[in-house]
Enzyme design. Structure first.
Site, PDB file in Angstrom:
ATOM      1  N   SER A  95      57.583 123.525  28.862  1.00 38.32           N
ATOM      2  CA  SER A  95      57.889 122.619  29.962  1.00 38.32           C
ATOM      3  C   SER A  95      56.732 122.540  30.954  1.00 38.32           C
ATOM      4  O   SER A  95      55.624 122.151  30.583  1.00 38.32           O
ATOM      5  CB  SER A  95      59.193 123.061  30.623  1.00 38.32           C
ATOM      6  OG  SER A  95      59.721 122.062  31.450  1.00 38.32           O
ATOM      7  N   ASP A 224      66.134 116.631  23.826  1.00 41.23           N
ATOM      8  CA  ASP A 224      65.696 117.191  25.105  1.00 41.23           C
ATOM      9  C   ASP A 224      66.073 116.220  26.216  1.00 41.23           C
ATOM     10  O   ASP A 224      65.541 115.119  26.296  1.00 41.23           O
ATOM     11  CB  ASP A 224      64.180 117.407  25.067  1.00 41.23           C
ATOM     12  CG  ASP A 224      63.656 118.206  26.253  1.00 41.23           C
ATOM     13  OD1 ASP A 224      64.201 118.046  27.364  1.00 41.23           O
ATOM     14  OD2 ASP A 224      62.683 118.962  26.071  1.00 41.23           O
ATOM     15  N   HIS A 253      66.233 121.123  25.656  1.00 37.00           N
ATOM     16  CA  HIS A 253      65.028 121.564  26.357  1.00 37.00           C
ATOM     17  C   HIS A 253      64.918 123.085  26.345  1.00 37.00           C
ATOM     18  O   HIS A 253      63.847 123.633  26.092  1.00 37.00           O
ATOM     19  CB  HIS A 253      65.056 121.041  27.794  1.00 37.00           C
ATOM     20  CG  HIS A 253      63.781 121.268  28.538  1.00 37.00           C
ATOM     21  ND1 HIS A 253      62.590 120.680  28.159  1.00 37.00           N
ATOM     22  CD2 HIS A 253      63.497 122.016  29.643  1.00 37.00           C
ATOM     23  CE1 HIS A 253      61.631 121.041  29.001  1.00 37.00           C
ATOM     24  NE2 HIS A 253      62.155 121.867  29.904  1.00 37.00           N
TER      25      HIS A 253
END
Length: 273
Positions: A95, A224, A253
């Site tokens: 991320s 995601d 995610h």
């Protein structure tokens, strides 16, 4: 606990486990290096030196009011690598951490990096802009900032639903995993949490991706809900010279469950190639 102090006086916590080729892991927002516990053990068990730091403002690092931006994050990472004198290094980022390692590898590596791995990473750019017309609207990130300011604790609890795909039918994510996300989130400094939203959403990594001269594995779940794959890995794969795109069907995610197990195997395979 191991700390080092950056050039601007910020104390950065890191964990350093195992021996062998170094692998440095960078976490997502609003978490800490604890998010990588499973991967740290996996790497150390397989003959690697696994290192993970708490980004400034997060976890056990200094609760910073300034420097909560991607350029400073990448500089902090570079200074940690120099401090530990790492070479033949593999960097892994999830991320926000994916953006951090991409910027580090493109602008600061100085020949130290052998490979890059990202998972659910934010590059090339999340927010809509003149150069990214199909990005996410600014209102989405304004909503995150408002939620953090109003009631960070409840916001992080609510965020776990989309983060882990717990709002999808058949989700097997545990209550414990969601509580651990909340626990880590509650250790981030409010100013750092707020400013990091701008860092992960507005930073343009296009030129960093183009400049990447080492192999990069771009891992991303196709469900995601936080960093949609079409706005991220699909675009990033078209910009890098030596990229491998790995799509995980139905994966969210958050790195958890079957996705985590498969990603772990793919990380080991990619490093060993």
């Amino acid at each position: 606990m191991p700390y080092f102090t950056t050039s601007d006086g910020t104390e950065i916590y890191y964990t350093d486990q195992g021996a062998g080729q170094p692998v440095l892991l960078s976490h997502g927002w609003p978490l800490s290096s604890d998010a990588w516990q499973v991967e740290i053990k996996l790497l150390a068990d397989n003959g690697y030196r696994a290192i993970a730091h708490d980004r400034r403002g997060h976890g056990r690092s200094s609760k910073t009011y300034t420097g909560n931006d991607m350029d400073t994050y990448a500089r902090d990472l570079a200074e940690l690598v120099e401090h530990l004198d790492l070479s033949n290094l593999v960097v892994i980022g999830h991320s926000t951490g994916g953006g951090e390692v991409v910027r580090y590898a493109a602008q600061h590596a100085n020949g130290r990096v052998a490979k890059v791995i990202t998972a659910g990473a934010v590059p090339p750019q999340m927010v809509v802009s003149d150069t990214n017309p199909d990005g996410l609207p600014m209102e989405a990130f304004d909503g995150i900032r408002a939620g953090v300011l109003k009631d960070a604790s409840q916001f992080y609890i609510d965020l776990t639903e989309a983060f882990f795909g717990a709002n999808r039918e058949g989700s097997a994510v545990s209550e414990g995993a969601k509580r651990e996300f909340w626990r880590q989130g509650m250790n981030v400094n409010l100013a750092a949490a707020y400013d990091c939203v701008k860092a992960f959403s507005e930073t343009d990594f296009t030129e960093d991706l183009k400049a990447m001269d080492v192999p990069i594995l771009l891992a991303h779940g196709d469900d995601d809900q936080i960093v949609p794959i079409d706005d991220a890995a699909h675009k990033a794969a078209a910009l890098v010279k030596h990229g491998t795109l790995k799509v995980y069907a139905g994966a969210p995610h958050g790195i958890y469950g079957d996705y985590q197990e498969q990603l772990g195997r793919d990380i080991l395979e990619f490093i060993a190639e």
